[in-house]
Write a protein that holds these residues in place. Sequence first.
Motif, PDB file in Angstrom:
ATOM      1  N   THR A   1       0.760  -1.313  -0.020  1.00  0.00           N
ATOM      2  CA  THR A   1       0.033  -0.061   0.159  1.00  0.00           C
ATOM      3  C   THR A   1       0.870   1.381  -0.034  1.00  0.00           C
ATOM      4  N   LEU A   2       0.468   2.373  -0.746  1.00  0.00           N
ATOM      5  CA  LEU A   2       1.132   3.630  -0.598  1.00  0.00           C
ATOM      6  C   LEU A   2       0.231   4.661  -0.824  1.00  0.00           C
ATOM      7  N   LEU A   3       0.546   5.642  -0.015  1.00  0.00           N
ATOM      8  CA  LEU A   3      -0.141   7.265  -0.170  1.00  0.00           C
ATOM      9  C   LEU A   3       0.848   8.091  -0.723  1.00  0.00           C
ATOM     10  N   TYR A   4       0.503   9.001  -1.632  1.00  0.00           N
ATOM     11  CA  TYR A   4       1.106  10.156  -2.458  1.00  0.00           C
ATOM     12  C   TYR A   4       0.216  11.229  -2.132  1.00  0.00           C
ATOM     13  N   THR A   5       0.562  12.237  -1.500  1.00  0.00           N
ATOM     14  CA  THR A   5      -0.321  13.380  -1.362  1.00  0.00           C
ATOM     15  C   THR A   5       0.297  14.739  -1.069  1.00  0.00           C
ATOM     16  N   GLY A   6      -0.365  15.812  -1.510  1.00  0.00           N
ATOM     17  CA  GLY A   6       0.325  17.083  -1.490  1.00  0.00           C
ATOM     18  C   GLY A   6      -0.368  18.071  -2.080  1.00  0.00           C
ATOM     19  N   PRO A   7      -0.220  19.439  -2.038  1.00  0.00           N
ATOM     20  CA  PRO A   7      -0.831  20.527  -2.751  1.00  0.00           C
ATOM     21  C   PRO A   7      -0.083  20.914  -3.894  1.00  0.00           C
ATOM     22  N   ALA A   8      -0.578  21.459  -4.952  1.00  0.00           N
ATOM     23  CA  ALA A   8      -0.067  22.008  -6.328  1.00  0.00           C
ATOM     24  C   ALA A   8      -0.538  23.366  -6.416  1.00  0.00           C
ATOM     25  N   PHE A   9       0.397  24.375  -6.270  1.00  0.00           N
ATOM     26  CA  PHE A   9       0.122  25.774  -6.419  1.00  0.00           C
ATOM     27  C   PHE A   9       0.629  25.930  -7.931  1.00  0.00           C
ATOM     28  N   MET A  10      -0.439  26.618  -8.758  1.00  0.00           N
ATOM     29  CA  MET A  10      -0.361  26.722 -10.041  1.00  0.00           C
ATOM     30  C   MET A  10      -0.512  28.467 -10.351  1.00  0.00           C
TER      31      MET A  10
ATOM     32  N   SER B   1      -4.817  23.103  -6.132  1.00  0.00           N
ATOM     33  CA  SER B   1      -5.420  21.992  -6.036  1.00  0.00           C
ATOM     34  C   SER B   1      -4.699  20.778  -5.148  1.00  0.00           C
ATOM     35  N   TRP B   2      -5.597  19.852  -4.499  1.00  0.00           N
ATOM     36  CA  TRP B   2      -4.875  18.882  -3.745  1.00  0.00           C
ATOM     37  C   TRP B   2      -4.995  17.568  -4.291  1.00  0.00           C
ATOM     38  N   GLN B   3      -3.740  16.813  -4.283  1.00  0.00           N
ATOM     39  CA  GLN B   3      -3.594  15.406  -4.934  1.00  0.00           C
ATOM     40  C   GLN B   3      -3.653  14.609  -3.567  1.00  0.00           C
ATOM     41  N   ILE B   4      -4.481  13.465  -3.738  1.00  0.00           N
ATOM     42  CA  ILE B   4      -4.552  12.473  -2.761  1.00  0.00           C
ATOM     43  C   ILE B   4      -4.582  11.016  -3.384  1.00  0.00           C
ATOM     44  N   ASN B   5      -3.537  10.523  -3.658  1.00  0.00           N
ATOM     45  CA  ASN B   5      -3.237   9.083  -4.525  1.00  0.00           C
ATOM     46  C   ASN B   5      -3.095   7.948  -3.428  1.00  0.00           C
ATOM     47  N   THR B   6      -4.075   7.087  -3.568  1.00  0.00           N
ATOM     48  CA  THR B   6      -3.572   5.794  -2.708  1.00  0.00           C
ATOM     49  C   THR B   6      -3.653   4.578  -3.754  1.00  0.00           C
ATOM     50  N   ASN B   7      -2.650   3.752  -3.372  1.00  0.00           N
ATOM     51  CA  ASN B   7      -2.462   2.816  -4.134  1.00  0.00           C
ATOM     52  C   ASN B   7      -2.238   1.420  -3.378  1.00  0.00           C
ATOM     53  N   PHE B   8      -2.905   0.449  -4.176  1.00  0.00           N
ATOM     54  CA  PHE B   8      -2.797  -1.080  -3.823  1.00  0.00           C
ATOM     55  C   PHE B   8      -2.102  -1.970  -4.751  1.00  0.00           C
ATOM     56  N   HIS B   9      -1.448  -2.677  -4.256  1.00  0.00           N
ATOM     57  CA  HIS B   9      -0.633  -3.714  -5.456  1.00  0.00           C
ATOM     58  C   HIS B   9      -0.523  -5.072  -4.737  1.00  0.00           C
ATOM     59  N   TYR B  10      -0.464  -6.018  -5.609  1.00  0.00           N
ATOM     60  CA  TYR B  10       0.074  -7.484  -5.458  1.00  0.00           C
ATOM     61  C   TYR B  10       1.074  -7.848  -6.220  1.00  0.00           C
ATOM     62  N   MET B  11       2.461  -7.879  -5.565  1.00  0.00           N
ATOM     63  CA  MET B  11       3.380  -8.419  -6.424  1.00  0.00           C
ATOM     64  C   MET B  11       3.501 -10.019  -6.364  1.00  0.00           C
TER      65      MET B  11
END
Length: 285
Positions: free
Chosen positions: A186-195, A206-216
């Motif tokens: 599992t992985l969380l990638y998040t943060g604001p982007a100021f344009m 804008s805010w990015q909130i990216n959640t990830n799930f993987h099976y290797m």
Amino acid sequence: MYIKNIGVAILIILPSYLFSQNTNTVKDSLYIEEMEDAGQLPKVLHAEPLYIDLIRDLGARKGEKEWNVGLGLTDNGDYDRYTALVEYEWAPVDRLGLEVELPFSIYYPTNNENKNTPGSRLNSIKMATQYSFYVSEKHKTSMALGYIQEFELTDFNKYGKGRLFTGNVYNPFFVAAKRWYNNFHTLLYTGPAFMHHFKDNSIHTSWQINTNFHYMITGTRNFLGVEFNKTVEKGDFDMTIRPQMRVGIADNVLVGIVAGIPIKRENERFSSFIRLIYEPGHKKK
């Protein structure tokens, strides 16, 4: 039409190939053993998302490097957007990753009466850094802070007719990842982007909130997974679900295949993306 369906076709066909490779009965993935060699700086293997990828592996070790080439297609209704990127990432010292990326967008109208098709362009010159401040092999957890700086450029057909650089994007971010047992990630990638737009000197956030799930897959570098890419801007919430897979075709070459499914069709429809990953100097032990 065939190009638009490439992501669906590959996602249907390749899982059988991936699982046919799962004949290795070792408890741990061979790649986990390689990445977490006790004779080297501690590092935890995490599955890296393919669409919003990391600047460098979490817990990067000095000398690591990687080339990426990406190609994508998004159906926006009245026009199609073809994307391409070339990026180089490397670790000059332990724990620190750097990246330079050139992302392109080529727009093609599907409706001859559409006059609002954006202009094709090199989107920006993108430079980024990422530092892993926490790496725990015991807890199979890593955390990092990073920053992306984008220098946005004008359309190709406006070169020489005005300002070349049209704005900046300032994007600090935080990453936290954990491996559960040997195969689940599992992985969380998040943060604001100021344009920052130079034309009217305005700044939009804008805010990015990216959640990830993987099976290797055990004993391989292949994985199956999904990204949930979420954006919040001015109270508006958008999310695109991106099922994906990664297949190793050589010791130092991997291919990632991604499909994009938006939960709402306000801005875009189905999309597909392919990433070719080359790791100079990487050798399987």
